[in-house]
Scaffold this motif. Sequence first.
Motif, PDB file in Angstrom:
ATOM      1  N   GLY A  60       0.830  -1.209   0.000  1.00  0.00           N
ATOM      2  CA  GLY A  60       0.000   0.000   0.000  1.00  0.00           C
ATOM      3  C   GLY A  60       0.856   1.247   0.000  1.00  0.00           C
ATOM      4  N   GLY A  61       1.885   1.227   0.876  1.00  0.00           N
ATOM      5  CA  GLY A  61       2.767   2.387   0.972  1.00  0.00           C
ATOM      6  C   GLY A  61       3.486   2.636  -0.336  1.00  0.00           C
ATOM      7  N   THR A  62       3.932   1.554  -0.979  1.00  0.00           N
ATOM      8  CA  THR A  62       4.667   1.732  -2.240  1.00  0.00           C
ATOM      9  C   THR A  62       3.770   2.346  -3.308  1.00  0.00           C
ATOM     10  OG1 THR A  62       5.757  -0.327  -1.646  1.00  0.00           O
ATOM     11  CG2 THR A  62       6.197   0.549  -3.841  1.00  0.00           C
ATOM     12  N   ILE A  63       2.549   1.844  -3.409  1.00  0.00           N
ATOM     13  CA  ILE A  63       1.637   2.390  -4.421  1.00  0.00           C
ATOM     14  C   ILE A  63       1.438   3.882  -4.195  1.00  0.00           C
ATOM     15  CG2 ILE A  63      -0.758   2.374  -5.219  1.00  0.00           C
ATOM     16  CD1 ILE A  63      -0.783  -0.632  -4.707  1.00  0.00           C
ATOM     17  N   LEU A  64       1.143   4.228  -2.934  1.00  0.00           N
ATOM     18  CA  LEU A  64       0.881   5.636  -2.643  1.00  0.00           C
ATOM     19  C   LEU A  64       2.137   6.478  -2.865  1.00  0.00           C
ATOM     20  CD1 LEU A  64      -1.424   5.429   0.490  1.00  0.00           C
ATOM     21  CD2 LEU A  64      -2.033   5.784  -1.882  1.00  0.00           C
ATOM     22  N   LEU A  65       3.285   5.941  -2.425  1.00  0.00           N
ATOM     23  CA  LEU A  65       4.515   6.712  -2.565  1.00  0.00           C
ATOM     24  C   LEU A  65       4.834   6.947  -4.044  1.00  0.00           C
ATOM     25  CD1 LEU A  65       6.812   7.901  -0.793  1.00  0.00           C
ATOM     26  CD2 LEU A  65       8.139   5.885  -1.411  1.00  0.00           C
ATOM     27  N   LEU A  66       4.692   5.873  -4.842  1.00  0.00           N
ATOM     28  CA  LEU A  66       4.975   6.015  -6.274  1.00  0.00           C
ATOM     29  C   LEU A  66       4.041   7.041  -6.895  1.00  0.00           C
ATOM     30  CD1 LEU A  66       5.694   2.382  -7.489  1.00  0.00           C
ATOM     31  CD2 LEU A  66       7.284   4.290  -7.263  1.00  0.00           C
ATOM     32  N   ALA A  67       2.760   6.946  -6.531  1.00  0.00           N
ATOM     33  CA  ALA A  67       1.789   7.896  -7.075  1.00  0.00           C
ATOM     34  C   ALA A  67       2.170   9.317  -6.669  1.00  0.00           C
ATOM     35  CB  ALA A  67       0.388   7.557  -6.573  1.00  0.00           C
ATOM     36  N   PHE A  68       2.592   9.456  -5.420  1.00  0.00           N
ATOM     37  CA  PHE A  68       2.946  10.772  -4.902  1.00  0.00           C
ATOM     38  C   PHE A  68       4.146  11.332  -5.664  1.00  0.00           C
ATOM     39  CE2 PHE A  68       4.683  13.486  -1.394  1.00  0.00           C
ATOM     40  CZ  PHE A  68       3.638  14.389  -1.404  1.00  0.00           C
ATOM     41  N   LEU A  69       5.181  10.482  -5.820  1.00  0.00           N
ATOM     42  CA  LEU A  69       6.382  10.937  -6.529  1.00  0.00           C
ATOM     43  C   LEU A  69       6.030  11.277  -7.974  1.00  0.00           C
ATOM     44  CD1 LEU A  69       9.086   8.528  -5.140  1.00  0.00           C
ATOM     45  CD2 LEU A  69       8.673  10.908  -4.556  1.00  0.00           C
ATOM     46  N   ALA A  70       5.189  10.425  -8.581  1.00  0.00           N
ATOM     47  CA  ALA A  70       4.818  10.673  -9.976  1.00  0.00           C
ATOM     48  C   ALA A  70       4.097  11.998 -10.113  1.00  0.00           C
ATOM     49  CB  ALA A  70       3.948   9.529 -10.484  1.00  0.00           C
ATOM     50  N   SER A  71       3.262  12.316  -9.126  1.00  0.00           N
ATOM     51  CA  SER A  71       2.515  13.571  -9.230  1.00  0.00           C
ATOM     52  C   SER A  71       3.458  14.764  -9.190  1.00  0.00           C
ATOM     53  CB  SER A  71       1.473  13.659  -8.117  1.00  0.00           C
ATOM     54  OG  SER A  71       2.109  13.870  -6.886  1.00  0.00           O
ATOM     55  N   PHE A  72       4.635  14.577  -8.574  1.00  0.00           N
ATOM     56  CA  PHE A  72       5.601  15.673  -8.590  1.00  0.00           C
ATOM     57  C   PHE A  72       6.436  15.672  -9.853  1.00  0.00           C
ATOM     58  CE2 PHE A  72       4.773  16.059  -4.076  1.00  0.00           C
ATOM     59  CZ  PHE A  72       4.751  17.434  -3.971  1.00  0.00           C
ATOM     60  N   ALA A  73       6.651  14.451 -10.362  1.00  0.00           N
ATOM     61  CA  ALA A  73       7.512  14.340 -11.536  1.00  0.00           C
ATOM     62  C   ALA A  73       6.808  14.857 -12.784  1.00  0.00           C
ATOM     63  CB  ALA A  73       7.918  12.878 -11.728  1.00  0.00           C
ATOM     64  N   VAL A  74       5.468  14.845 -12.757  1.00  0.00           N
ATOM     65  CA  VAL A  74       4.725  15.231 -13.958  1.00  0.00           C
ATOM     66  C   VAL A  74       4.223  16.665 -13.791  1.00  0.00           C
ATOM     67  CG1 VAL A  74       2.736  14.713 -15.374  1.00  0.00           C
ATOM     68  CG2 VAL A  74       4.042  12.866 -14.369  1.00  0.00           C
ATOM     69  N   ASN A  75       4.499  17.468 -14.783  1.00  0.00           N
ATOM     70  CA  ASN A  75       4.044  18.859 -14.726  1.00  0.00           C
ATOM     71  C   ASN A  75       2.676  19.010 -15.352  1.00  0.00           C
ATOM     72  OD1 ASN A  75       6.298  19.943 -13.490  1.00  0.00           O
ATOM     73  ND2 ASN A  75       7.392  20.045 -15.443  1.00  0.00           N
ATOM     74  N   ASP A  76       1.900  19.879 -14.799  1.00  0.00           N
ATOM     75  CA  ASP A  76       0.621  20.231 -15.394  1.00  0.00           C
ATOM     76  C   ASP A  76       0.878  21.367 -16.375  1.00  0.00           C
ATOM     77  OD1 ASP A  76      -1.833  21.026 -16.084  1.00  0.00           O
ATOM     78  OD2 ASP A  76      -2.559  21.428 -14.055  1.00  0.00           O
TER      79      ASP A  76
END
Lengths: 320, 612, 191, 419
Positions: B137-153
């Motif tokens: 669970g933590g990995t999924i959330l962490l990856l999602a969190f990091l991805a949200s920073f890595a991707v620019n709007d």
Amino acid sequence: MKKSVIYIFLSLIVIIILIIVIGDFRSTRPDRMSGNPYKLNLDRIKSVDPNLVTYQETKNYRINARQAGGIAVAGEKIYLAADTFLQVFDYAGRQILKITLPEPAGCLEVSKQGDIIVGHRNAVALYSAAGEMKWRSEPLDERAVITALALKDGTIFAADAGNRAVHLYTAEGKYVDSFEGKTSIEGNHGFIVPSPYFDLGVNPDGELWVVNPGKLALENYTDEGNLRSYLENISPEIDGFSGCCNPAHIAIMADGSFLTSEKGVVRIKIYEPSGELSTVVALPDKFMEDGEAPDVAVDEEGIVYALDYDRNMIRIFEPK
Amino acid sequence: MNEDQILKISANAAIVAFVFSFIVAILLMLNYYQLKANDPLELESMELLVERLKDEPNNEELKSEIRSLDLLARKAFFTSQWQVKTGRYLLLLGSVIWIFAMRYYFTARSRIEEPDAAQVSEATARTFSQRWIMIAGGTILLLAFLASFAVNDHLKPYQASGEGEGAGPAADESIEVIAITESPDTVQGEAYTPSESQLDGEPAGDDELAAQTVEGESVGLTAPAGLSGLAGTHHNGFRGPFGNGVSQHKNIPVDWDGMTGKNIRWKAEIPMQGYNSPVLWEDKLFLTSGDNSVRMVYCFDSGTGKLLWQQEVRDIPGSPATPPRVTEDTGLSAPTVATDGTRVYAIFATGDIIAFTMTGKRVWARNLGVPDNHYGHSSSLIIWNNHLLVQYDSNKGGKLLSLDTSTGNTRWETSRQTGISWASPILAEIGGNHQVILSADPLVAGYDPETGKELWSVDCMMGEVGPSPAFGEGLVYAANEYARLVAIRPGAADPVVWENDEYLPEIASPVVSGGLIFIATSYGVLVCYDAASGEKYWEEEAQQGFSASPLVADGKLYAMDTGGIMHIFSLSKEMKKLGTPTLGERAYASPAFSDGTIYLRGEKYLYCIGNE
Amino acid sequence: MKKNKRFNRRDFIQSSIRASLVVSVGGIGGLALKNSTGRDWVWQIDPFECNQCGRCATECVRNPSAVKCVHAYDICGYCDLCGGYFIPGAVKLDTGAENQLCPTAALIRKFIEEPYFEYEIDEDLCIGCAKCVKGCTSFGNGSLHLQIRHDLCRNCNECSIARVCPSKAIKRVPSDTPYMIKGSFTKTTDT
Amino acid sequence: MSKRVKIVLFGILIILVQVAAAQQRFPKPEFETGYVQPSPTTPEPRGLAVEYMDVLVLLAVLSLATWFALRSRSRRGILWLSVFTLIYFGFYRKGCICSIGAIQNVALSLSDAAYNISITALAFFLLPLLYALFFGRTFCAGACPLGAIQDLLIIHPISLPPWLRKSAGIIPVVYLGLAILFAATGTEFIICRYDPFVGIFRLDAPYHMVVLGVAFLLLGMFVSRPYCRFFCPYGVLLNWMSRFSKWHLSITPSDCIKCKLCTSSCPFDAIDHPTEESAPPPGRTYYRRFILYSLLIPVWVLVGGFIASKSYTYLSRAHQDVYLSELLIHHPELVNDPDNLDIQAFLSSGKTLDTLVEDARVVQQKFRTGGWFMGGFIGLVIGITLLNQVVFRKRKDYQPNRGDCFSCGRCMDYCPVKN
């Protein structure tokens, strides 16, 4: 079977599944999809020596209408029929007259006296320069679709695409006659009009020129409807006409040259009275792809006015 | 057959079926790649040949070469399609046999086994599970969190370019773009359909009125004429043409009774409640209604009262799913419609603005953004030439918009340094030009309707401004309860000519005519001042307060209180009451006039009143 | 007794959760049903929005695609020089392969009378590539246009062509009016 | 497609249609040879009545499966029923009408008022859930073609450790969350797009999708029903329903004799062992963990919601409008690429970039709000799963785990107690 072999096999399959799903999800994005393998290749038609183009676009008039009908230019004034109104304005864009029409008009023509003749779907009407309706002709039959008007002395010629005929009216709006361009000569089928593009014009010598769109030809008729001569060059190259129903619109210049506008590959060109291409006004890159052929008008100085239906503006092209 | 034989047969069958399926699968795969790599339908060699033919159109050899190649290509295509189709069925058949053989083999072979003794106790297994659930669970959330920073709007920094030419090639700088101006002095002919007044045998009427206007002296005709065709003579918006409350229509009745039906030509039920006023164009009368579920635009036949059409205002992009909260006494349909004879325009407190043709065909609609307005948006629409002007003052700040009447596109938008208001715009001719004048807290200001440029402003209002401004004899009047009544000379160095705070309106707008200004308060007092000096001439108390704005028509003042009683006065310095006819129901809407007729909207009914 | 009571309590909790699940499933069903017109939906191409990108031929889950060209004879000009039949700049207006636009020769040209020709589509050959549609729309009246053929369409829950259609021309239509054939199809305007 | 976009497009359509209508009124040539104009053929789609037939078939199959599992206790019956399902719903109906995909239709119809769900899809969504609520997951046993094809291919099942099952059990929840988010925002139907077996049912699919299906089947030879257990979003819903089912398949018809024969019969590790009598009662660590995990649930929900909402940046890119507008802003040079069909189509649509961006922002906003729900939901499930690990219930017998059990009936077959 050894357990470790199974596990390696399973992990491989899981990886394959992931690759397929992610790869497929990313593949359908606009920048990752391939072009159209079945593209209709028009490059040969569209690529034209730019040196042939001797006109440049200088001005645009924005039209405030939903559906433009037609334009005419006379006496330093631009006449526009659109929606259900007729508008006249000067070159600075100042409106001189705006009147409401009872129904949309598809074409119009201006006499030397400044009277405005308007072509509705199945009738012709004349308005004075002040915007007062003088007369309106008796309506034609159901099939009628009037697409163009021309004037010669006391006669008004109306091109009827629906009936594939040219109607003649007196200056007072009385119907005189029609002709369909048919003769007894084998293969001369008269006007072939597959779609509502059917234009005509009278040149400075008083000759009536009618477009025969199905034949991709410009035909010269006597006032009685007898074919006198014709100009024809069927070719997708720049000097000819191709597709169905071209040229879609014409205008005749002060020296008798033909200004033509085409649909399909939208372009505007000028032909000598002899039928040779004299110059190119605008190439397809100026217009929307698959756009409607612009209605064209020309003034005494050879400045071209094109009514761009897709962008809703009148575009002015002047010689370079 | 013994068990061993069955085992053997099924094993062999499985192997044969597998090999068969495998070969078919490989063939299909090859076919697929072959097609993908070399589509027979789009052969390059073919294109080259065709190109060559164009240069040598009479080369018969080349023609036959093309034809045979084309035949070959099409044959290849359809054969490969046939192969794929057949291959699929063969593969399915092979797989089914394989599956059955395998199942048979394994079922026959399987022995009942002694289950493995549980190697780990349940407690340990559970502890292990907890750890792994948390890790997963933590990995999924962490990856999602990091991805949200890595991707620019990329949309965030994008600034709308206004009316950018999104389509087509970039506009060439050297091309001059000219908008066709429809100047006010334009000859506006009505060429084919004669206007109603002409049919009535009063062809000169309009011209006469216009002429008087130019002189600008005659009583009650201070409003500019000549706007946009016939707009000036129709009661085409809130408080009549130009929103000024002064009508040029004649023979307006002064006596009626809604209860007995006296002088009531017709009475029609209004399907839904609404606080806007009726608007007229020739034989059509428009009004709107609305509640939380629907917003409606109605068109009545002004001659008979028949409901000609009604349209629901819906399916508008950006329109809120649930309407904003508004108070009961304002409602969602407080603004009055406007019409230019071509289309009718309506706005609602949801921010929806919509245009219909006179026959009820929807032309355009958009949402201007849900107004942040604690009572509900109330400013009515007004038309100047092809501009539909919208006063859009909300708690988020004020703005004035001009929409293209034919498309609804924004022509210009001017933001105003004002707070919220409920007043409506009016038009006035000042110094030979038309202006649109707005009143709000704290500014009364004039704008150029063509460009939206602010021409002048006076800081003199305050509070929740409801009454619209008025214009007459070169002066702009604005008033609001708990503020003041001011007369303003636009553009002057010391613009405030006079002010007074004795009686102030809350909802009803002032009206100026014949050198007099009338104020109708929400507590029922009707007051007459001198328009030039502010001197009070008379006051009169009604039973009820005024919500409808008083209007001047036919040289008389018509002021209707909320009880439905019309107070009619002559335009004079001495109070002279001409009548107090009653409607018989409550009324909040301002009247609409045409020659010989007055139209009133009561709470439930619409009345057409004319002398019989 | 005591044991029994314990069971009852657990049963009660179970039943009440079950009841609330029934209610919520029913609620979702009811809400969705409110939005249902009782009609079924199929996919169809709006010919007026189609821009002939060729994806109908490549993106359909079926091979060959369930999208085929149909001919609205009503608006055909019956031209000799048909923009949908001939390649631009065809050397001669005959049925030679070198002049034909259609990659599978699915368009059949028939002489009617001078100077009119009829064009017919052999659907078994048509792959839905829209090449002829492009030619007809550009140069002619646009009587040739693409339609999803419902005897072939699998009616996927989400059409895989619609997902990538650049002009968003593929939409759900009620299954009792499953075609948008030009000429007879005129979209009812919102009145 | 969002409602907004639909309306904008509809507006454009009206204009286009008017132009076209003018053209359509144009009269045809007058033929002199008596030529009769043919009219285009329009093969009808599958009739509505036949669609309702499918609902009836589903109802019948569900009832039969329930009867086989709960009353007649016939594994053979369930097996042949699943073969029928595979043939009817799989190969005959081509895997398309399916309960799993119907989730998205329901989600879209709840979020978009302009989308009208068909009764068939709604029935396919509701019926199995209601059956699960009363009889357990008999849908999975006999009425789901995706389950059937995998079930028939179980050849050498291996037992997966609980930690792997539990943590991989998060995948379907995420999948369900994404599927609902994507469907409700009108982005796309990912469940249908990645249905691994639909290509096999149709015998026709893009090549890589066939490979995907085969990969799942190969996986399923060892890991029984991999799609059902670790991907199926509908399984998540059925799992919950089944946990509270009124009746459920039982391994033995009467008293368990604890022969343990059934334990190795279940290829899905869905049989719970009886609690060890000798095991010590849960100690203080467990109570502490119970409280800790209970308190953690809101944290999971909030963190999940926050992160999912923040993830709108890349999630919303699944929507074509958002992707296209970002592409146009970030790579404006692509405007000149004639092979980029989407950009060319946009340019010729006459729409401005401003309106496209405006539409895209609306979608993004939906993803932001939807993200809170989706992330919160995923967090909640993780939290509850965790909490469940420290909840002990006493079991005397070998029992099917009501959530995980597919009611396939294999264990009944193995049970030596027959009446």
